[in-house]
Design a protein around this motif. Sequence first.
Motif, PDB file in Angstrom:
ATOM      1  N   LEU A  66       6.283   3.532  -7.516  1.00  0.00           N
ATOM      2  CA  LEU A  66       5.859   2.698  -8.296  1.00  0.00           C
ATOM      3  C   LEU A  66       4.317   2.387  -8.793  1.00  0.00           C
ATOM      4  O   LEU A  66       3.555   2.972  -7.990  1.00  0.00           O
ATOM      5  CB  LEU A  66       6.299   1.244  -7.913  1.00  0.00           C
ATOM      6  CG  LEU A  66       7.889   1.144  -7.632  1.00  0.00           C
ATOM      7  CD1 LEU A  66       8.240  -0.070  -7.018  1.00  0.00           C
ATOM      8  CD2 LEU A  66       8.848   1.278  -8.874  1.00  0.00           C
ATOM      9  N   THR A  67       3.934   1.818  -9.768  1.00  0.00           N
ATOM     10  CA  THR A  67       2.441   1.537 -10.067  1.00  0.00           C
ATOM     11  C   THR A  67       2.284   0.442  -9.080  1.00  0.00           C
ATOM     12  O   THR A  67       3.021  -0.273  -8.667  1.00  0.00           O
ATOM     13  CB  THR A  67       2.250   1.084 -11.357  1.00  0.00           C
ATOM     14  OG1 THR A  67       2.958  -0.192 -11.771  1.00  0.00           O
ATOM     15  CG2 THR A  67       2.905   2.270 -12.533  1.00  0.00           C
ATOM     16  N   PRO A  68       0.693   0.247  -8.896  1.00  0.00           N
ATOM     17  CA  PRO A  68       0.544  -0.718  -7.849  1.00  0.00           C
ATOM     18  C   PRO A  68       0.811  -2.049  -8.651  1.00  0.00           C
ATOM     19  O   PRO A  68       1.331  -3.034  -7.603  1.00  0.00           O
ATOM     20  CB  PRO A  68      -1.110  -0.731  -8.175  1.00  0.00           C
ATOM     21  CG  PRO A  68      -1.406   0.912  -8.307  1.00  0.00           C
ATOM     22  CD  PRO A  68      -0.352   1.252  -9.061  1.00  0.00           C
ATOM     23  N   GLN A  69       0.822  -2.367  -9.749  1.00  0.00           N
ATOM     24  CA  GLN A  69       1.489  -3.624 -10.393  1.00  0.00           C
ATOM     25  C   GLN A  69       2.784  -3.997 -10.131  1.00  0.00           C
ATOM     26  O   GLN A  69       3.104  -4.855  -9.755  1.00  0.00           O
ATOM     27  CB  GLN A  69       0.936  -3.659 -11.840  1.00  0.00           C
ATOM     28  CG  GLN A  69       1.344  -5.128 -12.334  1.00  0.00           C
ATOM     29  CD  GLN A  69       0.839  -5.085 -13.819  1.00  0.00           C
ATOM     30  OE1 GLN A  69       1.375  -4.271 -14.637  1.00  0.00           O
ATOM     31  NE2 GLN A  69       0.124  -6.283 -14.455  1.00  0.00           N
ATOM     32  N   GLU A  70       3.464  -2.978 -10.368  1.00  0.00           N
ATOM     33  CA  GLU A  70       5.053  -2.914  -9.780  1.00  0.00           C
ATOM     34  C   GLU A  70       5.257  -2.964  -8.477  1.00  0.00           C
ATOM     35  O   GLU A  70       6.094  -4.215  -8.419  1.00  0.00           O
ATOM     36  CB  GLU A  70       5.546  -1.644 -10.470  1.00  0.00           C
ATOM     37  CG  GLU A  70       5.793  -1.410 -11.970  1.00  0.00           C
ATOM     38  CD  GLU A  70       6.448   0.048 -12.278  1.00  0.00           C
ATOM     39  OE1 GLU A  70       6.618   0.151 -13.402  1.00  0.00           O
ATOM     40  OE2 GLU A  70       6.043   0.853 -11.675  1.00  0.00           O
ATOM     41  N   ARG A  71       4.361  -2.491  -7.750  1.00  0.00           N
ATOM     42  CA  ARG A  71       4.861  -2.964  -6.324  1.00  0.00           C
ATOM     43  C   ARG A  71       4.420  -4.075  -5.927  1.00  0.00           C
ATOM     44  O   ARG A  71       5.277  -4.824  -5.262  1.00  0.00           O
ATOM     45  CB  ARG A  71       4.113  -1.886  -5.578  1.00  0.00           C
ATOM     46  CG  ARG A  71       4.854  -0.714  -4.948  1.00  0.00           C
ATOM     47  CD  ARG A  71       4.029   0.209  -3.710  1.00  0.00           C
ATOM     48  NE  ARG A  71       2.241   0.159  -3.869  1.00  0.00           N
ATOM     49  CZ  ARG A  71       1.946   1.253  -4.584  1.00  0.00           C
ATOM     50  NH1 ARG A  71       2.491   2.313  -5.014  1.00  0.00           N
ATOM     51  NH2 ARG A  71       0.605   1.283  -4.432  1.00  0.00           N
TER      52      ARG A  71
ATOM     53  N   THR B 222       0.872  -0.957  -0.229  1.00  0.00           N
ATOM     54  CA  THR B 222      -0.039   0.105  -0.133  1.00  0.00           C
ATOM     55  C   THR B 222       0.900   1.228   0.031  1.00  0.00           C
ATOM     56  O   THR B 222       0.122   2.273  -0.278  1.00  0.00           O
ATOM     57  CB  THR B 222      -0.972   0.107   1.115  1.00  0.00           C
ATOM     58  OG1 THR B 222       0.069   0.131   2.477  1.00  0.00           O
ATOM     59  CG2 THR B 222      -1.858  -1.307   1.110  1.00  0.00           C
ATOM     60  N   ALA B 223       2.173   1.204   0.222  1.00  0.00           N
ATOM     61  CA  ALA B 223       3.054   2.257   0.414  1.00  0.00           C
ATOM     62  C   ALA B 223       2.503   3.341   1.577  1.00  0.00           C
ATOM     63  O   ALA B 223       2.867   4.541   1.094  1.00  0.00           O
ATOM     64  CB  ALA B 223       3.257   2.894  -0.986  1.00  0.00           C
ATOM     65  N   GLU B 224       2.019   2.766   2.461  1.00  0.00           N
ATOM     66  CA  GLU B 224       1.607   3.735   3.469  1.00  0.00           C
ATOM     67  C   GLU B 224       2.773   3.581   4.783  1.00  0.00           C
ATOM     68  O   GLU B 224       3.583   2.480   4.757  1.00  0.00           O
ATOM     69  CB  GLU B 224       0.364   3.021   4.230  1.00  0.00           C
ATOM     70  CG  GLU B 224      -0.625   3.135   3.537  1.00  0.00           C
ATOM     71  CD  GLU B 224      -2.084   2.612   4.130  1.00  0.00           C
ATOM     72  OE1 GLU B 224      -2.896   3.040   4.027  1.00  0.00           O
ATOM     73  OE2 GLU B 224      -1.965   1.136   4.513  1.00  0.00           O
ATOM     74  N   PRO B 225       2.947   4.595   5.317  1.00  0.00           N
ATOM     75  CA  PRO B 225       3.823   4.770   6.266  1.00  0.00           C
ATOM     76  C   PRO B 225       3.682   3.703   7.595  1.00  0.00           C
ATOM     77  O   PRO B 225       2.219   3.511   7.797  1.00  0.00           O
ATOM     78  CB  PRO B 225       3.920   6.076   7.148  1.00  0.00           C
ATOM     79  CG  PRO B 225       3.035   6.957   6.043  1.00  0.00           C
ATOM     80  CD  PRO B 225       2.137   6.079   5.187  1.00  0.00           C
TER      81      PRO B 225
ATOM     82  N   ILE C 118       8.165  -6.606 -15.871  1.00  0.00           N
ATOM     83  CA  ILE C 118       7.545  -5.672 -14.699  1.00  0.00           C
ATOM     84  C   ILE C 118       8.455  -5.285 -13.562  1.00  0.00           C
ATOM     85  O   ILE C 118       8.882  -4.483 -13.010  1.00  0.00           O
ATOM     86  CB  ILE C 118       6.314  -5.965 -14.453  1.00  0.00           C
ATOM     87  CG1 ILE C 118       5.325  -5.790 -15.625  1.00  0.00           C
ATOM     88  CG2 ILE C 118       5.735  -5.116 -13.265  1.00  0.00           C
ATOM     89  CD1 ILE C 118       3.940  -6.339 -15.550  1.00  0.00           C
ATOM     90  N   CYS C 119       9.146  -6.505 -13.139  1.00  0.00           N
ATOM     91  CA  CYS C 119      10.061  -6.428 -12.188  1.00  0.00           C
ATOM     92  C   CYS C 119      11.333  -5.772 -12.520  1.00  0.00           C
ATOM     93  O   CYS C 119      11.746  -4.976 -11.415  1.00  0.00           O
ATOM     94  CB  CYS C 119      10.320  -7.989 -11.390  1.00  0.00           C
ATOM     95  SG  CYS C 119      11.183  -8.135 -10.088  1.00  0.00           S
TER      96      CYS C 119
END
Length: 172
Positions: free
Chosen positions: A112-117, A35-38, A147-148
């Motif tokens: 990053l995009t969600p798919q990349e993440r 989610t790229a949240e802290p 993608i990776c």
Amino acid sequence: MRERRAFQNARRAREFEAFVAGAAGRLLHAATLLTAEPPNANPRARRLLTLALAHTYASWDRLRGEDPYDRARQQLAVRFARGAWHQYGALGRSRPSPSPSGAGAVAVLARLTPQERLILVLRMYEGVAEEQTAALLGLPVERVRAICARAMTTLLHPPRGPAPTMAKVVPS
């Protein structure tokens, strides 16, 4: 009969509690990376984890030798992908703007995009093989590899910002 059922339910609950005690921390960290949240403010990651664990508990008796961690991780990935699809319209089409409040790896992953993440977290943090990642996401192995690689390039070589403006020198 009723006592036997109560005993089975208690055993099931103890087994699941032991699993959660050992796996929840790592799964929460993976969800936070997705989610790229802290790490100290991650409500989306906690919700993802709760739903993945609830699904794992619901299918606990049907695991029959399967690894419950794999099942929970799959649920985490599938739920993240579904949520990202709804949020961004398509899993890999838009790059969310990085949140300035993020810290460390999470702030870097926000580029990053969600798919990349998703692919990067599954491959690099969780150590899932390319073939398994491709099967989980319904993508060809070559696409997962590409993608990776693109995600790694973005992380290792971030795009440069605009050039600094130079002050105009006025002759005296």
